[in-house]
Scaffold this motif. Structure first.
Motif, PDB file in Angstrom:
ATOM      1  N   VAL A   1       0.860  -1.181   0.000  1.00 47.95           N
ATOM      2  CA  VAL A   1       0.000   0.000   0.000  1.00 47.95           C
ATOM      3  C   VAL A   1       0.897   1.231   0.000  1.00 47.95           C
ATOM      4  CG1 VAL A   1      -1.792   1.270   1.233  1.00 47.95           C
ATOM      5  CG2 VAL A   1      -1.807  -1.223   1.271  1.00 47.95           C
ATOM      6  N   ASP A   2       0.734   2.081  -1.006  1.00 42.46           N
ATOM      7  CA  ASP A   2       1.488   3.333  -1.109  1.00 42.46           C
ATOM      8  C   ASP A   2       0.574   4.466  -0.670  1.00 42.46           C
ATOM      9  OD1 ASP A   2       3.444   5.218  -1.698  1.00 42.46           O
ATOM     10  OD2 ASP A   2       2.954   5.276  -3.839  1.00 42.46           O
ATOM     11  N   LEU A   3       0.874   5.045   0.497  1.00 37.46           N
ATOM     12  CA  LEU A   3       0.037   6.078   1.101  1.00 37.46           C
ATOM     13  C   LEU A   3       0.563   7.469   0.784  1.00 37.46           C
ATOM     14  CD1 LEU A   3      -0.341   4.428   4.611  1.00 37.46           C
ATOM     15  CD2 LEU A   3      -2.063   4.502   2.799  1.00 37.46           C
TER      16      LEU A   3
ATOM     17  N   VAL B   1      -3.868   6.974  -3.034  1.00 36.90           N
ATOM     18  CA  VAL B   1      -3.345   5.701  -2.553  1.00 36.90           C
ATOM     19  C   VAL B   1      -3.232   4.733  -3.721  1.00 36.90           C
ATOM     20  CG1 VAL B   1      -3.786   3.723  -1.035  1.00 36.90           C
ATOM     21  CG2 VAL B   1      -4.425   6.013  -0.284  1.00 36.90           C
TER      22      VAL B   1
ATOM     23  N   SER C   1      -8.837  10.442  -3.745  1.00 37.55           N
ATOM     24  CA  SER C   1      -9.281  11.011  -2.481  1.00 37.55           C
ATOM     25  C   SER C   1     -10.741  11.424  -2.593  1.00 37.55           C
ATOM     26  CB  SER C   1      -8.433  12.229  -2.113  1.00 37.55           C
ATOM     27  OG  SER C   1      -8.880  12.763  -0.887  1.00 37.55           O
TER      28      SER C   1
ATOM     29  N   ILE D   1      -1.071   9.069   8.792  1.00 42.75           N
ATOM     30  CA  ILE D   1      -1.234   7.879   7.957  1.00 42.75           C
ATOM     31  C   ILE D   1      -1.177   6.646   8.855  1.00 42.75           C
ATOM     32  CG2 ILE D   1      -0.298   8.918   5.838  1.00 42.75           C
ATOM     33  CD1 ILE D   1       2.335   7.386   6.422  1.00 42.75           C
ATOM     34  N   ASN D   2      -1.731   5.555   8.359  1.00 44.27           N
ATOM     35  CA  ASN D   2      -1.712   4.293   9.101  1.00 44.27           C
ATOM     36  C   ASN D   2      -0.380   3.606   8.819  1.00 44.27           C
ATOM     37  OD1 ASN D   2      -2.123   1.804  10.259  1.00 44.27           O
ATOM     38  ND2 ASN D   2      -4.167   1.519   9.403  1.00 44.27           N
TER      39      ASN D   2
ATOM     40  N   VAL E   1      -5.173  -3.377   5.440  1.00 43.64           N
ATOM     41  CA  VAL E   1      -6.031  -2.407   4.764  1.00 43.64           C
ATOM     42  C   VAL E   1      -7.433  -2.966   4.504  1.00 43.64           C
ATOM     43  CG1 VAL E   1      -5.499  -2.879   2.338  1.00 43.64           C
ATOM     44  CG2 VAL E   1      -5.960  -0.545   3.063  1.00 43.64           C
TER      45      VAL E   1
ATOM     46  N   MET F   1      -6.635   4.365   6.128  1.00 42.44           N
ATOM     47  CA  MET F   1      -5.367   4.575   5.436  1.00 42.44           C
ATOM     48  C   MET F   1      -4.727   5.909   5.811  1.00 42.44           C
ATOM     49  SD  MET F   1      -6.233   2.972   1.688  1.00 42.44           S
ATOM     50  CE  MET F   1      -7.674   3.975   1.415  1.00 42.44           C
ATOM     51  N   TYR F   2      -5.542   6.952   5.827  1.00 45.10           N
ATOM     52  CA  TYR F   2      -5.003   8.270   6.170  1.00 45.10           C
ATOM     53  C   TYR F   2      -6.101   9.157   6.742  1.00 45.10           C
ATOM     54  CZ  TYR F   2      -6.914   9.721   1.610  1.00 45.10           C
ATOM     55  OH  TYR F   2      -7.739   9.959   0.535  1.00 45.10           O
TER      56      TYR F   2
END
Length: 96
Positions: free
Chosen positions: A34-36, A50, A63, A72-73, A83, A91-92
């Motif tokens: 996961v790319d936050l 994300v 978003s 962020i998580n 997730v 996530m954020y």
């Protein structure tokens, strides 16, 4: 994936938490990465926020709200499969 169907938004004291709905687990399979967004990043509704890399697909999620990322998580870096877990799927968080 459509953010109106695949993401949830929850009001907090500081802004809004954004997360992936639990029922997407079947669609994605096992989540590998996961790319936050970065803390401090400003997002506009519709911006790619994300990227989720999973067994069955790689998806970019937009978003659902405008705001500045304030949290962020970080647990998702080590355990991206969280997730799709009901209790840890945020996530954020953004501040409007």
């Amino acid at each position: 994936m459509n953010e109106n169907e695949d993401l949830w938004v929850e009001k907090t004291d500081n802004g809004f938490l954004v997360g992936l709905k639990e029922d997407n687990q079947d669609t994605l399979g096992e989540v590998k990465y996961v790319d936050l967004p970065s803390v401090g990043q400003k997002l506009q509704k519709g911006d790619t926020a994300v990227e989720v890399e999973a067994q069955k697909a790689v998806i970019e999620l937009e978003s659902p709200v405008d705001g500045e990322v304030i949290r962020i998580n970080e647990a998702l870096a080590d355990e991206p499969q969280l997730v799709v877990n009901k209790d840890s799927s945020w996530m954020y968080e953004v501040r409007i």
